[in-house]
Design a protein around this motif. Structure first.
Motif, mmCIF file in Angstrom:
data_model
loop_
_atom_site.group_PDB
_atom_site.id
_atom_site.type_symbol
_atom_site.label_atom_id
_atom_site.label_comp_id
_atom_site.label_asym_id
_atom_site.label_seq_id
_atom_site.Cartn_x
_atom_site.Cartn_y
_atom_site.Cartn_z
ATOM 1 N N PRO A 195 0.809 -1.220 0.000
ATOM 2 C CA PRO A 195 0.000 0.000 0.000
ATOM 3 C C PRO A 195 0.849 1.280 0.000
ATOM 4 C CG PRO A 195 0.168 -0.838 2.215
ATOM 5 C CD PRO A 195 0.935 -1.777 1.338
ATOM 6 N N PRO A 196 1.003 1.951 -1.153
ATOM 7 C CA PRO A 196 1.745 3.214 -1.142
ATOM 8 C C PRO A 196 0.954 4.343 -0.509
ATOM 9 C CG PRO A 196 0.973 2.742 -3.348
ATOM 10 C CD PRO A 196 0.616 1.556 -2.502
ATOM 11 N N CYS A 197 -0.380 4.287 -0.613
ATOM 12 C CA CYS A 197 -1.159 5.359 0.004
ATOM 13 C C CYS A 197 -2.533 4.865 0.442
ATOM 14 C CB CYS A 197 -1.288 6.559 -0.929
ATOM 15 S SG CYS A 197 -2.250 6.264 -2.386
ATOM 16 N N VAL A 198 -3.103 5.640 1.330
ATOM 17 C CA VAL A 198 -4.405 5.342 1.907
ATOM 18 C C VAL A 198 -5.214 6.629 1.941
ATOM 19 C CG1 VAL A 198 -3.648 5.743 4.282
ATOM 20 C CG2 VAL A 198 -5.553 4.207 3.859
ATOM 21 N N GLU A 199 -6.515 6.496 1.866
ATOM 22 C CA GLU A 199 -7.390 7.652 1.998
ATOM 23 C C GLU A 199 -8.428 7.343 3.063
ATOM 24 O OE1 GLU A 199 -10.189 10.447 -0.738
ATOM 25 O OE2 GLU A 199 -8.456 9.457 -1.603
ATOM 26 N N LEU A 200 -8.492 8.192 4.057
ATOM 27 C CA LEU A 200 -9.391 7.993 5.190
ATOM 28 C C LEU A 200 -10.383 9.142 5.239
ATOM 29 C CD1 LEU A 200 -6.537 7.209 7.686
ATOM 30 C CD2 LEU A 200 -7.992 5.541 6.552
ATOM 31 N N THR A 201 -11.654 8.810 5.381
ATOM 32 C CA THR A 201 -12.688 9.826 5.398
ATOM 33 C C THR A 201 -13.690 9.512 6.488
ATOM 34 O OG1 THR A 201 -12.475 9.970 2.992
ATOM 35 C CG2 THR A 201 -14.370 11.036 3.967
ATOM 36 N N ALA A 202 -14.017 10.522 7.259
ATOM 37 C CA ALA A 202 -15.077 10.364 8.253
ATOM 38 C C ALA A 202 -16.406 10.465 7.524
ATOM 39 C CB ALA A 202 -14.965 11.452 9.317
ATOM 40 N N VAL A 203 -17.233 9.450 7.660
ATOM 41 C CA VAL A 203 -18.555 9.453 7.025
ATOM 42 C C VAL A 203 -19.615 9.510 8.111
ATOM 43 C CG1 VAL A 203 -17.868 8.271 4.916
ATOM 44 C CG2 VAL A 203 -18.553 6.928 6.876
ATOM 45 N N PHE B 245 -22.987 4.436 7.681
ATOM 46 C CA PHE B 245 -22.876 3.460 6.598
ATOM 47 C C PHE B 245 -24.254 3.213 5.998
ATOM 48 C CE2 PHE B 245 -18.894 2.753 8.777
ATOM 49 C CZ PHE B 245 -18.036 2.713 7.708
ATOM 50 N N ARG B 246 -24.712 4.238 5.267
ATOM 51 C CA ARG B 246 -25.958 4.163 4.516
ATOM 52 C C ARG B 246 -25.595 4.315 3.048
ATOM 53 N NH1 ARG B 246 -26.949 7.234 8.964
ATOM 54 N NH2 ARG B 246 -26.517 9.168 7.871
ATOM 55 N N PRO B 247 -26.384 3.755 2.139
ATOM 56 C CA PRO B 247 -26.048 3.858 0.711
ATOM 57 C C PRO B 247 -25.816 5.292 0.239
ATOM 58 C CG PRO B 247 -27.781 2.248 1.009
ATOM 59 C CD PRO B 247 -27.543 2.883 2.364
ATOM 60 N N SER B 248 -26.625 6.240 0.703
ATOM 61 C CA SER B 248 -26.453 7.626 0.250
ATOM 62 C C SER B 248 -25.099 8.189 0.678
ATOM 63 C CB SER B 248 -27.581 8.496 0.795
ATOM 64 O OG SER B 248 -27.588 8.452 2.218
ATOM 65 N N GLY B 249 -24.653 7.872 1.885
ATOM 66 C CA GLY B 249 -23.360 8.351 2.368
ATOM 67 C C GLY B 249 -22.190 7.731 1.631
ATOM 68 N N ILE B 250 -22.307 6.453 1.315
ATOM 69 C CA ILE B 250 -21.218 5.762 0.609
ATOM 70 C C ILE B 250 -21.141 6.224 -0.842
ATOM 71 C CG2 ILE B 250 -20.377 3.493 -0.121
ATOM 72 C CD1 ILE B 250 -20.024 4.132 2.888
ATOM 73 N N VAL B 251 -22.294 6.458 -1.492
ATOM 74 C CA VAL B 251 -22.279 6.974 -2.861
ATOM 75 C C VAL B 251 -21.639 8.357 -2.893
ATOM 76 C CG1 VAL B 251 -23.746 7.819 -4.745
ATOM 77 C CG2 VAL B 251 -24.218 5.628 -3.713
ATOM 78 N N ALA B 252 -22.004 9.206 -1.943
ATOM 79 C CA ALA B 252 -21.405 10.552 -1.880
ATOM 80 C C ALA B 252 -19.900 10.457 -1.693
ATOM 81 C CB ALA B 252 -22.041 11.354 -0.751
ATOM 82 N N TRP B 253 -19.454 9.558 -0.835
ATOM 83 C CA TRP B 253 -18.025 9.376 -0.604
ATOM 84 C C TRP B 253 -17.343 8.900 -1.885
ATOM 85 C CZ3 TRP B 253 -15.204 4.787 -0.866
ATOM 86 C CH2 TRP B 253 -13.879 4.889 -0.440
ATOM 87 N N ALA B 254 -17.918 7.922 -2.565
ATOM 88 C CA ALA B 254 -17.308 7.371 -3.785
ATOM 89 C C ALA B 254 -17.261 8.402 -4.902
ATOM 90 C CB ALA B 254 -18.078 6.133 -4.237
ATOM 91 N N ARG B 255 -18.260 9.276 -4.970
ATOM 92 C CA ARG B 255 -18.266 10.313 -6.016
ATOM 93 C C ARG B 255 -17.227 11.392 -5.747
ATOM 94 N NH1 ARG B 255 -24.658 10.325 -6.750
ATOM 95 N NH2 ARG B 255 -24.724 8.734 -8.379
ATOM 96 N N GLN B 256 -16.897 11.628 -4.497
ATOM 97 C CA GLN B 256 -15.878 12.621 -4.155
ATOM 98 C C GLN B 256 -14.474 12.098 -4.419
ATOM 99 O OE1 GLN B 256 -16.487 13.549 -0.060
ATOM 100 N NE2 GLN B 256 -18.129 15.011 -0.463
#
Length: 150
Positions: free
Chosen positions: A13-21, A24-35
């Motif tokens: 793993p050269p890099c990691v991305e960590l995000t506070a969401v 764990f609801r579909p709308s939150g995960i879709v928003a995270w994936a689109r960003q």
């Protein structure tokens, strides 16, 4: 927290991305994936229902159903994610003792920054004055107000 771990050709793993969401609801995960658009990204999940929604953001989604107990931790697909998550937990416990949710984003960003630059040691010294000179001073009252808003 959502964690995205990039692996290179050697599986490291050269890099990691960590995000506070928010949750764990579909709308939150879709928003995270689109960003976090990443050409050719694939989401490998443990089968949690909310991760099926990453396909809406254009990610390829694979499900690796994890069994219960120790066997789920030992699956090779989740090896680096589990290693990084336990490193985050240990680092934050050692540094903070108690983690308040309003500071979670800052703690995750700090860990992510150090992790992603861990092999770039010669540039650490050069980046420090660069960051210091480009960061404007911030009064304490403004810093507290910004932290309260999150």
């Amino acid at each position: 927290m959502a964690a995205a771990v990039e692996t290179n050709d050697k599986g490291r793993p050269p890099c990691v991305e960590l995000t506070a969401v928010a949750g764990f609801r579909p709308s939150g995960i879709v928003a995270w994936a689109r960003q976090h658009p990443s050409p050719g990204a694939r989401a490998l999940s443990d089968g949690l229902a909310c991760f099926h929604s990453v396909a809406e953001a254009g990610w390829a989604q694979e499900k690796a159903t994890a069994s219960r107990g120790r066997a789920s931790v030992e699956r090779p697909e989740f090896g680096w994610v589990n290693t990084i998550l336990s490193s985050i937990e240990n680092a934050l416990r050692g540094i903070c003792g108690v983690i308040r949710s309003k500071y979670a984003r800052r703690h995750l960003s700090e860990f992510e920054h150090r992790f992603n630059r861990r092999f770039d040691l010669p540039n650490i010294i050069l980046r420090l004055p660069y960051a210091v000179l480009r960061t404007p001073p911030m009064p304490q009252w403004l810093l507290k107000r910004n932290m309260a808003a999150r």
